[in-house]
Motif scaffolding. Sequence first.
Motif, short mmCIF file in Angstrom:
data_model
loop_
_atom_site.label_atom_id
_atom_site.label_comp_id
_atom_site.label_asym_id
_atom_site.label_seq_id
_atom_site.Cartn_x
_atom_site.Cartn_y
_atom_site.Cartn_z
N ARG A 52 0.84 -1.21 0.00
CA ARG A 52 0.00 0.00 0.00
C ARG A 52 0.87 1.25 0.00
NH1 ARG A 52 -4.83 -0.58 4.55
NH2 ARG A 52 -5.96 -2.32 3.60
N GLN A 56 1.14 4.16 -2.92
CA GLN A 56 0.82 5.54 -2.61
C GLN A 56 1.97 6.48 -2.96
OE1 GLN A 56 -2.27 6.75 -1.54
NE2 GLN A 56 -1.26 8.66 -2.10
N LYS A 217 -12.23 -1.74 4.03
CA LYS A 217 -11.02 -1.00 3.65
C LYS A 217 -9.99 -1.79 2.84
CE LYS A 217 -11.39 2.44 7.30
NZ LYS A 217 -12.77 2.08 7.69
N GLU A 219 -7.75 -2.58 -0.27
CA GLU A 219 -7.18 -1.68 -1.28
C GLU A 219 -6.71 -2.40 -2.53
OE1 GLU A 219 -4.49 1.33 -0.02
OE2 GLU A 219 -5.66 1.85 1.77
N SER A 220 -6.74 -3.74 -2.53
CA SER A 220 -6.30 -4.47 -3.72
C SER A 220 -6.82 -5.90 -3.71
CB SER A 220 -4.76 -4.49 -3.80
OG SER A 220 -4.24 -5.48 -2.94
N THR A 253 -12.32 2.32 -0.62
CA THR A 253 -11.06 2.99 -0.91
C THR A 253 -10.97 3.22 -2.42
OG1 THR A 253 -9.69 1.01 -1.28
CG2 THR A 253 -9.94 1.75 1.00
N PRO A 255 -8.32 3.02 -4.46
CA PRO A 255 -7.63 1.96 -5.22
C PRO A 255 -8.51 0.74 -5.49
CG PRO A 255 -6.18 2.83 -3.52
CD PRO A 255 -7.54 3.43 -3.27
N ALA A 256 -9.38 0.38 -4.54
CA ALA A 256 -10.18 -0.84 -4.69
C ALA A 256 -11.22 -0.73 -5.79
CB ALA A 256 -10.85 -1.19 -3.37
N TYR A 281 -14.99 6.12 1.35
CA TYR A 281 -14.55 6.28 -0.03
C TYR A 281 -14.18 7.74 -0.32
CZ TYR A 281 -14.53 5.69 -5.13
OH TYR A 281 -14.15 5.66 -6.46
N SER A 284 -10.95 8.33 1.30
CA SER A 284 -9.88 7.69 0.53
C SER A 284 -9.56 8.49 -0.73
CB SER A 284 -10.27 6.26 0.16
OG SER A 284 -9.25 5.63 -0.58
N THR A 288 -5.82 9.47 -1.11
CA THR A 288 -5.07 8.91 -2.24
C THR A 288 -4.55 10.01 -3.15
OG1 THR A 288 -6.49 6.95 -2.14
CG2 THR A 288 -5.14 7.23 -4.11
N ASP A 524 -2.25 8.34 7.82
CA ASP A 524 -3.10 7.39 7.09
C ASP A 524 -4.48 7.22 7.74
OD1 ASP A 524 -1.46 6.85 4.99
OD2 ASP A 524 -0.64 4.99 5.80
#
Length: 541
Positions: A52, A56, A217, A219-220, A253, A255-256, A281, A284, A288, A524
């Motif tokens: 993560r 970032q 939460k 992120e991937s 998030t 990225p997700a 979101y 985020s 982000t 964060d």
Amino acid sequence: MTMLGAEAVQPIELRGATLPDSERVLTTEAMTFLAELGARFAAPRAQLLQARRQRQEKIDAGALPGFLPATESIRKEDWQILGIPADLQDRRVEITGPVDRKMVINALNAQVRVFMADFEDSLAPSWEKVVQGQANLMDAVAGTIEYTNPANGKHYALDEDPAVLICRVRGLHLDEAHLQQDGQALPGALVDFALYFLHNHQALLSKGSGPYFYIPKLESHLEARWWAEVFAYSEERFGLQPGTIKVTCLIETLPAVFEMDEILYELRNNIVGLNCGRWDYIFSYIKTLKNHPDRVLPDRQVVTMEKPFLNAYSRLLIRTCHRRGALAMGGMAAFIPAKDPETQAKVLEKVTADKELEARNGHDGTWIAHPGLAQTAMGVMDQYIGDAPNQLGVSRESDAPITAEHLLQPCEGQATEQGMRANIRIAVQYIEAWISGNGCVPIYGLMEDAATAEISRASIWQWIRHGTVLDNGQLVTQALFEQMLNQELETVRQELGGQRFDSGRFEQAAELFRAITCAEQLTDFLTLPGYEILSKNTSNG
């Protein structure tokens, strides 16, 4: 020590105080299972958190997130999730709240389909609340939970047909300081999952339900894969059929949102749906894109689901889920019913409009934070879903493609003095409650959780960094923020009264708020420094 393959598993060291519920929650079997999960999954979780940070760094340096070229085949191919159990087919209204005993009873008795019992954003995870919360859910699953209010003698118990129970665990970034293995705190997510699963899966399955979870939460898709491996190990360990554990993942998030297909694919044996976690979101999006001056958000009060970047997110989630046979859950109505009839009419009008937008888009269900909104939300969802259990038939396949540009689109609107002052008052009150052990707080007619304070402080940090000008012509600077913080602290004191203010932790909350808002780098999660304070403030041993 227990053996794991050829390796010895380090036992769990208990650093928390012994509590009334410790004996039945922290059993030998539970501590053994936790030790096995920690040995297998704690180190890979640390690697995911490092990934993560590396992603970032690239975005901070000017890159923008987008769909992954390497996983294009997963997005293009036809495949479906394993399936949805009977008692999760209809989730048109869900209520959420922390795992306090009275709250659990009232939520399960509410006129809703599902109660999401929350160890995450609406719980300040003091050791006592984590252990008590697990005991409360054990009693809820057993059907024996009851509570008598010591102040007025009012008794609470479960009704005949309670809502379906889903447990939301903590995010991957949070530790549980009171359970350590080899000198390291266990991931809070593993603790919450392991204890709820271990103690309740048999009773849940015996009554036709199952061990159901909300995962926050992500992120991937690699983080989804980690969870899939946790579930697969746990199912095999207890002799359960693969796919017994069922999970809904929050897409909260930025990225997700670009990896929704991949997240569904990685968890295809266990997943039943995705959820629009809209408040996190928005946070985020700020976090982000914090270094991108063209992506600064206005007042959070005007960042509604009608905004193009949020509406695109909702529609893409529905389209992605329904194509894969998964449910697409809508977001939270955080309003609290008002005693004043005129105010109450406005509250219900806003809730109705919000839920109509979600239902029209094709969501299969929605969230509320208070039982008093159940009838209104249910009325809207019934109107659109009717006698069917859900809206899986709404494909949105005829929509124009939703691109990365749509999802990253800058948001129009003004940053205002009124909005900034409101952010400060709300964030201070929420942080004060959180570090005192309460993560779910009614403030100015809304049931606030950590996401609200996150947006509030991240917005002001972003405005300071990029030289945002308010509607009154003032440049947002650190000095202006500190001046407003002092002024609004006095406003809060007047609103709450000197006794409540002086007996609380408002000065400590304001100092934490000041520190993270004026920091060179955006923190964060405020719950990370908050947890350090919480652990000291509460009697955790």
